[in-house]
Structures are given as C-alpha cells and as structure tokens.
Scaffold this motif. Structure first.
Motif, PDB file in Angstrom:
ATOM      1  N   GLY B  54       0.720  -1.077  -0.014  1.00 42.72           N
ATOM      2  CA  GLY B  54      -0.161  -0.140   0.119  1.00 42.72           C
ATOM      3  C   GLY B  54       0.716   1.264  -0.035  1.00 42.72           C
ATOM      4  N   GLN B  55       0.475   2.185   0.346  1.00 42.78           N
ATOM      5  CA  GLN B  55       1.141   3.477   0.461  1.00 42.78           C
ATOM      6  C   GLN B  55       1.583   3.830   1.646  1.00 42.78           C
ATOM      7  OE1 GLN B  55      -0.297   6.823  -1.896  1.00 42.78           O
ATOM      8  NE2 GLN B  55      -1.005   5.599  -3.522  1.00 42.78           N
ATOM      9  N   ASP B  56       1.672   3.036   2.424  1.00 45.03           N
ATOM     10  CA  ASP B  56       1.944   3.455   3.979  1.00 45.03           C
ATOM     11  C   ASP B  56       3.227   3.962   4.188  1.00 45.03           C
ATOM     12  OD1 ASP B  56      -0.738   2.365   4.480  1.00 45.03           O
ATOM     13  OD2 ASP B  56       0.243   0.419   5.682  1.00 45.03           O
ATOM     14  N   GLN B  57       3.338   4.833   4.920  1.00 48.95           N
ATOM     15  CA  GLN B  57       4.726   5.159   5.295  1.00 48.95           C
ATOM     16  C   GLN B  57       4.840   4.992   6.914  1.00 48.95           C
ATOM     17  OE1 GLN B  57       7.154   6.725   3.250  1.00 48.95           O
ATOM     18  NE2 GLN B  57       5.996   6.438   1.602  1.00 48.95           N
ATOM     19  N   ILE B  58       6.037   4.366   7.102  1.00 53.37           N
ATOM     20  CA  ILE B  58       6.188   4.088   8.587  1.00 53.37           C
ATOM     21  C   ILE B  58       7.330   4.807   9.135  1.00 53.37           C
ATOM     22  CG2 ILE B  58       6.537   2.382  10.239  1.00 53.37           C
ATOM     23  CD1 ILE B  58       5.318   0.548   7.341  1.00 53.37           C
ATOM     24  N   SER B  59       7.181   5.554  10.085  1.00 52.27           N
ATOM     25  CA  SER B  59       8.552   6.244  10.708  1.00 52.27           C
ATOM     26  C   SER B  59       8.687   6.190  11.992  1.00 52.27           C
ATOM     27  CB  SER B  59       8.465   7.765  10.039  1.00 52.27           C
ATOM     28  OG  SER B  59       8.983   8.730  10.827  1.00 52.27           O
ATOM     29  N   ALA B  60       9.651   5.738  12.528  1.00 48.29           N
ATOM     30  CA  ALA B  60      10.015   5.668  14.001  1.00 48.29           C
ATOM     31  C   ALA B  60      10.804   6.910  14.512  1.00 48.29           C
ATOM     32  CB  ALA B  60      10.386   4.468  14.057  1.00 48.29           C
ATOM     33  N   TYR B  61      11.515   6.737  15.300  1.00 46.26           N
ATOM     34  CA  TYR B  61      12.242   7.804  16.043  1.00 46.26           C
ATOM     35  C   TYR B  61      13.421   8.463  15.053  1.00 46.26           C
ATOM     36  CZ  TYR B  61      14.725   3.778  16.768  1.00 46.26           C
ATOM     37  OH  TYR B  61      15.332   2.578  16.692  1.00 46.26           O
ATOM     38  N   SER B  62      14.070   9.643  15.244  1.00 44.64           N
ATOM     39  CA  SER B  62      14.894  10.297  14.601  1.00 44.64           C
ATOM     40  C   SER B  62      16.138   9.511  14.835  1.00 44.64           C
ATOM     41  CB  SER B  62      15.065  11.623  14.845  1.00 44.64           C
ATOM     42  OG  SER B  62      16.311  12.251  14.528  1.00 44.64           O
ATOM     43  N   LEU B  63      17.264   9.348  13.941  1.00 47.63           N
ATOM     44  CA  LEU B  63      18.418   8.904  14.161  1.00 47.63           C
ATOM     45  C   LEU B  63      19.583   9.556  14.581  1.00 47.63           C
ATOM     46  CD1 LEU B  63      18.618   6.588  10.877  1.00 47.63           C
ATOM     47  CD2 LEU B  63      18.334   5.545  13.315  1.00 47.63           C
ATOM     48  N   GLY B  64      19.224  10.909  14.507  1.00 45.57           N
ATOM     49  CA  GLY B  64      19.928  11.757  14.855  1.00 45.57           C
ATOM     50  C   GLY B  64      20.388  12.879  13.955  1.00 45.57           C
ATOM     51  N   ILE B  65      21.278  13.920  14.276  1.00 44.29           N
ATOM     52  CA  ILE B  65      21.293  15.184  13.304  1.00 44.29           C
ATOM     53  C   ILE B  65      22.046  14.533  12.251  1.00 44.29           C
ATOM     54  CG2 ILE B  65      22.544  17.320  13.146  1.00 44.29           C
ATOM     55  CD1 ILE B  65      22.190  17.616  16.022  1.00 44.29           C
ATOM     56  N   GLY B  66      21.412  15.012  10.812  1.00 47.06           N
ATOM     57  CA  GLY B  66      22.033  14.827   9.663  1.00 47.06           C
ATOM     58  C   GLY B  66      21.542  13.396   9.164  1.00 47.06           C
ATOM     59  N   MET B  67      20.769  12.553  10.062  1.00 48.86           N
ATOM     60  CA  MET B  67      20.519  11.254   9.713  1.00 48.86           C
ATOM     61  C   MET B  67      19.144  10.801   9.444  1.00 48.86           C
ATOM     62  SD  MET B  67      23.127   9.190  11.820  1.00 48.86           S
ATOM     63  CE  MET B  67      23.442  10.023  13.462  1.00 48.86           C
ATOM     64  N   GLY B  68      18.182  11.761   9.534  1.00 50.35           N
ATOM     65  CA  GLY B  68      16.885  11.395   9.215  1.00 50.35           C
ATOM     66  C   GLY B  68      16.152  10.418  10.145  1.00 50.35           C
ATOM     67  N   ASP B  69      15.013   9.980   9.646  1.00 51.90           N
ATOM     68  CA  ASP B  69      14.316   9.177  10.546  1.00 51.90           C
ATOM     69  C   ASP B  69      14.413   7.629  10.127  1.00 51.90           C
ATOM     70  OD1 ASP B  69      13.294  11.365  11.894  1.00 51.90           O
ATOM     71  OD2 ASP B  69      11.444  11.385  10.643  1.00 51.90           O
TER      72      ASP B  69
END
Lengths: 99, 584, 502
Positions: B54-69
C-alpha cells in the motif's frame, strides 16, 4: 631596544631549528631544543614587556622552565639509554623505522 | 502491523546471523537446520508482507542530526523485492544443506547469508536515503565476505576484493546522491525528494549530479558497463551464493535504486538516455563474452550481466513495470540456472564446460530443470522470461528510437546463441572425459523443483503485479493492466513473432555454425576481445598498479630520519602561513 | 560541592596515579610472570573518576554550567570536556584491563600505570581549561607522560628511537605553541580565550601568525601532514595499550587543544577552516597510501590514524568554513569517540594477538600481516573483534565508523558548496582506498589453514584482555546500529564548539 630583542628571539629560534635540521648527535638535539625554548621564553617575556604585564609573563616563563626541564631530562635519559644499548649517540645509526 | 512485519523481516535474519555465528563446529547439522528455519520463517514473513502492499509510510524515531528518521515504506517496489530476496534466499539455503555438507566455517557462511538477506530487505523497504546507503554498504560487505568465502584460494580473495572495491567505488555515487538530496531538501525522505524534484524545487545542477551519481552507483552494483568486470570474478563464491547474490538479489539493488528514483530524474536531460545506453552497451558486450566463455558459471555470470542490461534498458525506455517484471522472472530462472549449475559442478567436480558433455542421461532431473531455465533465458514462449522480455521489447519499441529496438533484437539473437551453446555443451554432444557423476542430494532437488515450477508459472502473477505497482507508487504513474489484456496485447502484436523469429534464428545459427576454430577475421577479433573483457580488465589492473606505485612513492617520504621530520614541521609552518596569507 | 566537581574530576585520577605508583612499588611481585596487584587500584581509580564525571555530565545535560576558579585560573566543564572525558575514561578502562596480563612480565609495571593515570588526568584537565597558557601546561603534561610511555621498553633500540623522534618533534611543536601564546599575549595582554577575540580583531597579521603557530604546534600532535612523521614510529613501537591511548585519544586531544586555542582568534575562523579542509584531504590521502602496502600490522593502524585525523579535520574545516555546516561538528565529535573505540579495539586486538604469539615468534619482532593467516581457527574471538574493528575503520556499516563519517559528510553537504561536495567525494574515494588494506586483513584471518606462527601460539586467551576487547567491541557495534545513544553527548559538545566560534 625592542628590535634587538626581536632579533635575539629570531636568532635563537634560527640557531635552534638549524641545529635540529643538521645535527645527528642525540645530546646536541637536546641542546638545540633548549636553545629553542630559551628563544620562545624570551618572546613571552618580551610580550609581557609590551603589554606591561610582567607578573603574568614571569609566571608563564617559570612554568615553561619547569616543563622544559622535564622534557630535557627525559630526552637526556633516552639519549643515555641509547648510548648504553647501542654504544652510539648518532641518531642516524639507530634509525631503523622507516616506510 | 505492517511496521512490526517490516521490523521483523530485517531484524529476524540478523538475529539468526548472531545465533548461527555462536554455533560450534561440531553442531554442523544443527547449523544447517537453524539456517533453514530462520530463512524459511523470514520467507513466510515476506509472503505475509505481500498482503500489506500500500502507500503506508512508517516512521519511527529520529536517528540523529543529519541522519533522518528510521523510516520505511510498504510499496510494491520494495515488498516484491523483499519477497524475491527472502524466498530465493531460503531456497539457496535449502540447496546449501547438500552443497555445503562437510564444509568448514559453516557458521560464517550462513551468518553472512542471513545478514545479507536482512540487509537486502532493509535496502528495498526503507524510505530514508541514508538508510539506503547504509544497507547498500552492508550488502557490499556480505557479498565480499561470501565471494571470498574460500579465503585460502587467492582467486576467491581477489574476486571478493574486486567486488568490494568496484561496488564501493560506485557507492560513492549513491553517497553523493543522498547527500545532495539532504542538502537540497533538508530531509532524507525519498518521497519528499521525489515530490520536490517533480515540482521543480531543486536546482537542476544538483538534480543532474545526483541523478548521474545514482546511475554510477547502480551500474557498479548491478555490474553494468563500465563496471561489469567484477561479477564474472565473483563466481569463485560457493554456487548457492552466486545464485542468491549474483543472480537473484544483490545485483538487483542497482536496478531497484534506479526504479525508486526514476520519477525524480525524468526532468534531467540525458538521464533516461544514459540509463538506456548503459543497458544496451552492457547487453551487447556481455552477450558476446558469454558466447566465448568456457566456464559454466562465467557463462551464467555474463548472462546475468546482460539480463540486467535489459532491466536498465527498460528503465531508460521509461517502463519501470517492465523492468521489475523481468527482474522477477530473471531472479527465478537465474537462481534455477545457477543452482542447476551448482548441482552439475558438485556432481562432476569441474566448472569447465569443455570437460562436460552428454550429462543429460546421467542427471536427468537437473538437466530438465536447467533446460527450462535456459529456455526462459532465451525467451522461448510460455516460460516467464519470454513474457517479461516481450514486455521490455514492447516498452523499448514505444519509448526509444528504432535503432535501439533493432540492437535489442540483435541482443535477443545473441542470448539465444549462448543459451543453446551452454545447454548443448553441458548436457548433450560428445562425452569429453570420464567424469564420475554423483547423484545430487535430496535438498538440492527440492529447491530446483520449486524454482523450475516458478519459472513456468510466475508470469501468471502479472495482473496482481501491475495492480500493486499502480496502486502503491503514486509518483511513478503506472497504469494497471490485467493478465488477460497483457497476454492478448503480446499475442496480437506482430513484433512478438519477430522476436520469436530472432530466437529461432539464434538457435539455428548456432546449430549450423562450423565447430572448431573459425578462420574468419571478425569472429577471431571478437573472441580475443571477449576473452580479454574488451580491455576493461587491463584498465582495472592499470589503476591498481598506479595506486600501488603511488603508495610506494608516499612511503619513501617516511624516511625515518629525524632531521627530515623536523624539515616536515617547518614546511608545514611555511605552507600554512602561505595559505593563510593568501586566504586572509 | 557543585563548584568542586571539576577539582574532584582532576584530583581523583591524579591522586590515584600517585597511590598506584607508590603501592605498586611495595606490591611488586617476586614472580615476574604475575601481574602487579596495583593494577586493580588503577581500575578503582578510573571507576572513582566516573563519579564526578557523571555528576558533572548530569549538570551539563540539564543545561547548567560547571566551572571553578582558583586564583587567575578558571576551569570550565562543558560539552567538549564531557565528550573527551567520557572517551578517555572508557578507553582508559579498557587499556588498563588489557594491560593486566599484557604488561605482567614487564619491568616496573607500576610506573606504566602511574603514567597512564597522569595521562588521563592531563587529558581531562586540558579539556576543561579556558586560557591559552593553561591548555599549554596540560598539553605539555600529556606529552611528557606519553614520552616515557612510548619508550617504555627501554631496552629496545627501536622503542627508544621512536621515543626520541616523538620527543623531538613534540618539543619543537611546543616552541610554536609558546610563540603563538606570546604573540597574542603581547598584543592583547590577556590569555583567557573569552577576552581575546574582541581585543585582537584589528590586528590581522598577528592573528594569522599566531594561528599558524598554533596549527603547527598542536598539529604535530594531531599528526597533520606534513608534521606526521613521528606518528607511525611511536604508535607501532609503544606497548599496545599505549598505542591505543595515543591513537584513540591523545592525537584527538591535540585537536581539542588546537580548537580551543584558535577560538581565541575567532574573527579569523573561516580562513583557518580552509587550512583544515586542505589538511583533511592531505591526511586522508597520505595516511591511506602509507598504510596500503604496509606489512606490519600496528604500523598500518598508525597510518590509518593519520587518515582518520583527516576525516576529523575535514569535519572541523566544514564547520569553520561554512555557516550551515553545524552538523559536521556533531559528526566530528561522534567520530572522535568512535575512532577511540575502533582504533583502541584494533590496537588492543592486535596486541592480544601479539601477546599470544609472542613465544612463537621468539623475539620482539613486530606482528606482521602474514602472521594473521588463519588466526580465526585458533582465536575466533580475537579474529572477530579485530575484523569488526578494521571493517568499522573502513567505514562499513552496521558499525560505528560509517555513521560518524556520514554525519561529517552530511554537515558538509548542507553548505551546498561544490567544493565541499568535491571534498566529500574525495573522502569517499579514500574510504574505498582504505578498504584496500583493511579487507585483506579480514580475508587472511579467516583462512582455513593457520600459519606456523599461529599454530605455535599459546592457546589460552586472557580473560581480562578479552573483557577489554569486548567492552570496546560493544560500543563499535552498538553505536553503528543505534547512533542516537550518544547524540546527547555529541550534541552538547557540538553546541559548546558553536559557542566558541559563532
């Protein structure tokens, strides 16, 4: 007056580095380092004169003397140890670490 | 639910890798069983994941500065590739049960395969550009370790290192691309980037550099021109590894990368054309090399390279569906071919086709499986390779200049020639030497049968395949097509018959050519070029030579003389003063 | 209590160094094969230092400041000190545990541990100082303690040679540092870093001259090319534990000292940035080329330290040159921590192998690359941990080195400057080049047929050595998978750097 001191400082540094660049003798190496430190210390004292803050300059100079003496002692100890092991004071003849 | 499945599908094989690493040498049987159960479970997981497209986007916590989620997307592009990696991985592991029986260091072998499968799933599922690079490099690490699994053999070590360097070198393109994405959009989210690129919010220069960087990365990973030299050397790996990594999964990562980012670069001048021509040049060069190679695994390796060229060409012609559908077919039939080749090599103990011959009678089941795979490779009707290759030819006919289409038809002839040549040399013809043939093991046969069945029927999934793509990839603008419509278009199209004619022409050409060394000039020149990889090996060696000379030169600087060291210090001071003087 | 935290942080290791040495003199075992029990006092000293460290860290992470003033000298514990102290304490603990058996048979072990504690004190002290001269003093203390540690095997000519080369170059560097201080002091009359920028902004020439002196002087310790010639000798000849300390934290501390000193010349920061970028590129190239054809394991790691200082300098360069590249600072501090763990692990693992193969090799000849053949068959844990270390150093995920390199690059990319992108690509190519010497090591270790040397080695692995390796190995793997675990620390270090320069 201040020119003379600047020339003195540069002279000491020049002699010291020239010596470091050409000498092969371990003891002369330590002497060269001593000459260099004297030049630098003179610079610190001269700086103190310029800003009229001799107390700080003097305390710095004293500390440098202490630090520098320790370095000289360790350097001499190593030089003596080298002499005892290899029977030479020539740094080139113990230079095996390369590449 | 989807999130848990995705987490499991990446972490479960990794967990398995750790467990298997801790096994003792004596527990050989347990190691095999554990590896099989871990891969089987993740294969099941990946099939379950198919229902969550489907079109689900799953996003958990941020990895750190400059590293995205830590972000994943559950679209068809990723999940289908996950399925391929896990299912074929499982079959390769089952095959290994017999193939690797009694080998040392099984823990390392299986751990690396499991680590690889998990990383491949991560690579295709994540929607964070940094994590793509992260998993990309893990797959490079694992493939290098697996290629050079037989570390005592200098050739294997060389092959592994070559694969590592070339894919890593290409990886710099991906590094550049993802960093440009980050610097231009301020985020590493791929969907966000594609949307921004389509809306024209990104400076065209940056977009172009990123686009060509990604092509370089993809070409290196998928062993395309001019980086195709590593894959043939990677054949020093144990054969199940070749099947898993160098046919079915890792090389697909490059194709995946281009498919994933293709919509963003449609506006970049020359991007599609470059991809198209990289594909075509690769197809032509590698097909010729396949025709002249004598090592069974090398022939398959070159054929992999050329089939990946078809995938590139399809992307260049603008059809992601065609590319992915052929990827699916190719993964199945190439895994089948490799595993058959593995069974043959395991039985006869050599890889040189000149020493084989007339093996059909001695190992019928394997031979039939291999022939099914080869037919699919050549593009003979009703096998999956036929349908997907027609889809690519159709896409190229409609999306690229006619000259390209003609070159593709020529490539189809070449494919047919090397397929029939390979089958003939191994299974028919005269018996060349007295080879003692072992019966292939039980587990080997199981995985061959499953893959052979897949080769015959996998094209039936086209309807669901195309539906999933159109439903879950909004940026790619793919239209759904039912299986019936797809079949009727292909059957009614006169060009299909032209392609079939080309295949037959290729087979006929090979059957009627004069055996023995040819006297004509052209084939001779071609053979010399092909055996020498068209000079690319020499270029590789020259580069290595240059670097080593440079290294020796720089080591001379470390003279070990104290006065020289002091001179270095003073030089440093002067240089710094000069730079500061100019800069300030 | 709060104001005295720094004093506790400094006094605990300093006092333990004296106690360790004195008690060690009395406890020296008659049986020279047994470790001196004073080492456990040393471990206790490190453990005790963690207490004031954790208390100060809590203050910093809660946004409070920790500072103390004695006479004219102000010591302040900020984000950078926190990161440096964390690194040195963890690495120090690992090195001491490692040395329990490694140094057991050596003459005057207690001196080794005493000097190690002084080294740790000086590094923590350096990271907390706030004036130019105070930094120099701590720096000199650090240098003096490492001279003796490098030449610890005082009966080996090579070890003395490395020590003398190191001492001479480092002492020559001190001259430049003093000159730099004298110039600034002579212009402004101040030595406190906070007061200087406002006073010096008009004297551009002095700023350039003093900056160049600092970069040269401290740059020798940081092994900036072409002042790096001492490093391969010193790192390969020192006892493995000392090599780990030198590579892992001492050269990085030189960089911290340099940054602190340059912050006094803040107005010219951007032009120093260019120097860092150039040095970064040079260091990566020279380090990697030097290591590529190296046949001695520890020397190879030493060259790799030069190239890693290149990545760190590159990150600093991005930070100083481009306003947008603050993320590079996070990356730099992350890389400093990671490099301490990775390189520490590499040196200690190599040391552990040296220790087990010592008798087989028969003399003090260094560990060669070919000695590692098939080591996994006999020492699976050492092989695994050394592989993890070198692959992490090569920047392969899922290990720590990858993440911090990425963060440095990501910061640089934010500048949107084409030259920055070019340097990043160059750094990437260098990472690939570095795999040219790391990867074959792994291949060698996982051969099936062990070399003769390996077969003749002692089978028994020391428990404390393994513990120290695993301690570092856990960090290398864990931070690769969960980089956010340390982001608090790198974040506050980077904001401290931001305070210094912006």
């Amino acid at each position: 007056m201040s020119y003379i001191i600047v020339i003195c400082i540069l002279g000491l540094l020049g002699i010291g580095f020239y010596c470091l660049l050409i000498t092969r003798n371990l003891l002369k190496l330590v002497v060269a380092l001593q000459v260099l430190v004297k030049g630098a210390m003179l610079a610190v004292l001269f700086a103190g004169c310029l800003v009229d803050n001799m107390e700080v300059a003097q305390s710095m100079a004293l500390t440098i003397i202490v630090a520098d003496t320790i370095v000289a002692v360790i350097g001499l100890a190593m030089a003596i140890q080298v002499r005892q092991i290899t029977n030479t004071s020539n740094i080139r003849s113990i230079s095996t670490l390369r590449k | 639910m989807t999130a848990i499945l995705i987490a499991l599908i990446i972490l479960f094989p990794w967990f398995g890798a750790v467990i298997i690493w801790l096994m003792k040498d004596e527990q050989e049987k347990l190691t095999h069983i554990l590896a099989m159960s871990f891969t089987a479970f993740s294969a099941v997981l990946s099939l379950v994941l198919l229902t969550r497209i489907g079109q689900d986007q799953i996003s958990a916590y941020s990895l750190g500065i400059g590293m995205g989620d830590l972000a994943f997307s559950a679209d068809a592009l990723g999940i289908i590739l996950t399925c391929i990696a896990n299912c074929i991985g499982c079959l390769a592991v089952v095959f290994s049960k017999d193939y690797m029986n009694g080998e040392k260091d099984l823990q390392r072998y299986y751990s690396m395969i499991l680590l690889f499968i998990g990383a491949m799933s991560g690579l295709v599922l994540t929607s964070n550009a940094m994590l793509i690079f992260f998993f990309w490099e893990i797959t490079a690490l694992c493939s290098y370790q697996l290629i050079s699994f037989y570390n005592d053999d200098p050739k294997a070590v060389r092959g592994g290192l070559k694969a590592l360097f070339i894919t890593q070198f290409g990886g710099i393109g991906l590094l550049l691309g993802s960093l440009l994405i980050f610097s231009q959009t301020g985020s590493l989210d791929i969907q966000h980037f594609i949307a921004a690129a389509q809306a024209g919010e990104i400076s065209s220069a940056a977009l172009a550099v990123a686009g060509f960087g990604l092509i370089a990365a993809a070409a290196a990973k998928s062993s395309q021109f001019p980086f195709f030299t590593w894959l043939p050397d990677a054949m020093e790996a144990p054969t199940p590894v070749s099947a898993l990594i160098h046919a079915a999964t890792m090389v697909n990562a490059g194709v995946y990368l281009l498919c994933r980012f293709a919509p963003a670069f449609q506006g970049v001048a020359g991007w599609n054309t470059t991809v198209l021509w990289v594909g075509i040049i690769t197809i032509l060069l590698s097909s010729v090399m396949a025709i002249f190679a004598n090592d069974l695994k090398r022939v398959l390796a070159y054929s992999t390279v050329s089939q990946l060229g078809f995938l590139f060409a399809a992307i260049g012609a603008g059809s992601v569906t065609a590319s992915q559908f052929h990827l699916l077919s190719h993964a199945i039939f190439k895994a089948l071919l490799f595993l058959c080749a593995g069974a043959v090599i395991h039985s006869v103990g050599t890889r040189d086709m000149r020493l084989m011959g007339n093996l059909y009678k001695k190992m019928k089941p394997v031979a039939i499986c291999f022939i099914i795979g080869a037919c699919s490779l050549a593009g003979i009707p009703i096998f999956n390779g036929f349908w997907s290759k027609e889809l690519i030819l159709e896409a190229i006919h409609s999306g690229a200049p006619l000259s390209v289409y003609i070159l593709m038809l020529f490539a189809v002839i070449l494919t047919a020639i090397y397929s029939i040549r390979c089958v003939w040399m191994v299974f028919f013809g005269k018996e060349k030497s007295e080879l003692h043939v072992h019966e292939p093991g039980r587990f080997m046969k199981y995985s061959l049968y499953v893959l052979a069945a897949g080769t015959v029927v996998s094209w039936l999934t086209f309807g669901g395949f195309s539906n999933a793509f159109s439903k879950s990839l909004p940026h790619h603008e793919i239209e759904a097509e039912s299986l019936g419509k797809f079949l009727s278009t292909i059957i009614k199209d006169p060009l299909t018959y032209l392609a079939i004619f080309m295949v037959i022409l290729g087979i006929v050409l090979w059957i009627f050519h004069k055996p023995g060394p040819s006297k004509a000039v052209l084939p001779k020149v071609l053979e010399t070029c092909a055996v020498n990889s068209f000079g690319f090996e020499i270029i590789n060696e020259k580069i290595i030579d240059k670097i080593q000379n440079l290294s020796e030169f720089s080591r001379e600087l470390q003279s070990g003389i104290l006065n020289w060291n002091i001179f270095g210090v003073l030089t440093g001071l002067v240089l710094i003063l000069i730079v500061l003087g100019i800069g300030g | 209590m709060k104001n005295n935290l720094i004093l506790w942080l400094l006094f605990t290791p300093m006092i333990s160094s004296v106690v360790v040495y004195v008690v060690g003199r009395f406890l020296a075992p008659n049986d020279t094969e047994k470790p001196n029990k004073t080492v456990w006092l040393c471990v206790a000293g490190i453990a005790a230092t963690f207490v004031p460290f954790i208390l100060s860290s809590i203050n910093i992470l809660n946004g409070k400041s920790v500072a103390t003033t004695i006479g004219d000298i102000t010591l302040a514990f900020d984000g950078i000190s926190m990161l440096v102290s964390l690194t040195v304490l963890i690495l120090g603990l690992a090195v001491i545990l490692f040395s329990v058996d490694y140094m057991a048979a050596e003459h005057s072990e207690e001196k080794f541990y005493g000097l190690l504690m002084i080294l740790i004190t000086s590094i923590i002290g350096l990271s907390t100082s706030t004036d130019l001269f105070n930094i120099y003093i701590w720096f000199e203390l650090m240098a003096v303690s490492t001279y003796s540690l490098v030449a610890f095997y005082r009966n080996r000519a090579t070890s003395l040679e490395a020590g003398i080369k190191y001492l001479t170059q480092s002492a020559a560097g001190s001259i430049f540092i003093i000159l730099g201080i004298a110039m600034i002091f002579g212009t402004t009359g101040k030595i406190s870093m906070q007061d200087i920028p406002a006073l010096i902004a008009s004297s551009k020439r002095i700023m350039i001259a003093a900056g160049a002196c600092f970069i040269t002087g401290y740059g020798i310790k940081c092994a900036f090319v072409p002042m790096h010639f001492w490093l391969p000798d010193a790192h390969s000849q020192a006892p493995s534990g000392v090599s780990a300390m030198l590579s892992g934290i001492v050269i990085e501390t030189g960089l911290i000292a340099l940054l602190r000193s340059l912050s006094a010349l803040n107005p010219a920061a951007a032009s120093f940035g260019i120097i860092f970028l150039l040095i970064g590129a040079l260091n990566m190239l020279i380090g990697n080329l030097g290591a590529l054809r190296q046949s001695e394991v520890k020397r190879m790691f030493a060259f790799s330290s030069i190239s890693h200082m290149g990545y760190i300098a590159l990150g600093i360069g991005f930070f100083l040159t481009f306003q947008e590249s603050t993320a590079s600072a996070d990356g730099v501090f992350f890389h400093i921590f990671n490099h301490a763990m990775m390189k520490g692990l590499a040196f200690l693992a190599a040391g552990a192998i040296v220790f087990n193969l010592k008798q087989a090799k028969g003399d003090h000849s260094p560990l060669m690359v070919k000695d590692l053949d098939g080591i996994s068959q006999k020492y699976p844990w050492y092989a695994l941990l050394l592989s993890i270390a070198v692959l992490a150093l090569g920047g392969l995920p899922p290990l720590a080195g990858f993440i911090s390199k990425w963060q440095i690059f990501a910061g640089g990319a934010l500048s949107k400057n084409p030259w920055a992108m070019f340097l990043i690509v160059f750094a990437g190519i260098n990472s690939v080049l570095s795999l040219g010497y790391y990867a074959p090591l792994v291949n060698r270790m996982y051969r099936h047929q062990p070399s003769q040397t390996v077969l003749a080695g002692i089978s028994k692995c020391s428990a404390t050595m393994l513990a120290s390796l695993i301690l570092l190995g856990i960090f290398v793997v864990l931070l690769g998978l969960f980089p956010m675990l340390i982001s608090n620390y790198t974040g506050s270090a980077s904001s401290a750097l931001l305070n210094m320069f912006r």
